[in-house]
Design a protein around this motif. Structure first.
Motif, PDB file in Angstrom:
ATOM      1  N   GLU A  79       0.867  -1.181   0.000  1.00  0.00           N
ATOM      2  CA  GLU A  79       0.000   0.000   0.000  1.00  0.00           C
ATOM      3  C   GLU A  79       0.906   1.234   0.000  1.00  0.00           C
ATOM      4  O   GLU A  79       1.902   1.280   0.726  1.00  0.00           O
ATOM      5  N   LYS A 114       1.011   5.367   0.468  1.00  0.00           N
ATOM      6  CA  LYS A 114       0.295   6.533   0.972  1.00  0.00           C
ATOM      7  C   LYS A 114       1.137   7.778   0.732  1.00  0.00           C
ATOM      8  O   LYS A 114       2.352   7.764   0.971  1.00  0.00           O
ATOM      9  N   PHE A 130       5.898   9.009  -1.711  1.00  0.00           N
ATOM     10  CA  PHE A 130       4.914   8.109  -1.127  1.00  0.00           C
ATOM     11  C   PHE A 130       5.603   7.191  -0.130  1.00  0.00           C
ATOM     12  O   PHE A 130       6.746   6.777  -0.345  1.00  0.00           O
TER      13      PHE A 130
END
Length: 183
Positions: free
Chosen positions: A46, A48, A69
């Motif tokens: 993932e 973010k 990120f």
């Protein structure tokens, strides 16, 4: 009058087609960038965006940085993807560098470039991009025709300016990681 009508109709057709295609192009670019993140930092499941205030602080010091990120595997931070833009021989080169929390470059991915086919465009070839894998971020990365050290990567033949531009971008990402992201 006829010329005015032709240009007005042409401009209208172009505006309408741009309105129709712009969201689709943006979606394709987003998917391409997500795939690039997973490719250069495969440990990350993932991604973010970095806190906006921290990103703006970094951008004030490093104007080549476009995005950062954080990569997570579950709740564990496993690294960062740092998107930079540098000037190559044929114009701007936009690419991402993946750096693990262990301080190793996990990969780079060229996203956009205007480099000369057969020369600078070879920066997208695996023999060049793979030479960055698992290099330490402890020191400045340099290019060599026959890389042997931990901080040496493959140079592109007859594309010194492209090689140096990408090295600049990777070294900026390395510097950002060492100075602003290591906790």
């Amino acid at each position: 009058l006829i010329l005015f009508l032709i240009t007005a109709i042409s401009a209208t057709v172009l505006a309408v087609s741009n309105d129709i295609t712009a969201p689709k192009i943006a979606e394709v670019d987003r998917i391409k960038e997500e795939q690039a993140k997973m490719e250069i930092l495969p440990e990350g499941k993932e991604f973010k965006p970095l806190d906006e205030d921290k990103l703006n602080e970094i951008k004030n010091s490093f104007d080549n940085v476009l995005e950062i990120f954080e990569a997570y595997s579950g709740n564990d931070l496993v690294g960062y993807t740092i998107k930079t833009v540098v000037n190559g021989y044929g114009g701007e080169i936009e690419f991402m560098t993946g750096i693990s929390t262990e301080g190793k470059i996990k990969g780079i991915k060229i996203l956009n470039h205007g480099e000369t086919p057969g020369l600078g465009a070879n920066a997208t070839k695996p023999y060049f991009t793979e030479s960055f894998k698992n290099k330490s971020v402890d020191g400045e990365i340099i290019a060599s025709k026959n890389p042997s050290g931990d901080l040496e990567v493959q140079a592109l033949t007859s594309a010194t300016r492209t090689t140096n531009a990408i090295l600049d971008g990777v070294n900026i990402a390395r510097q950002v990681y060492n100075e602003k992201l290591v906790k």
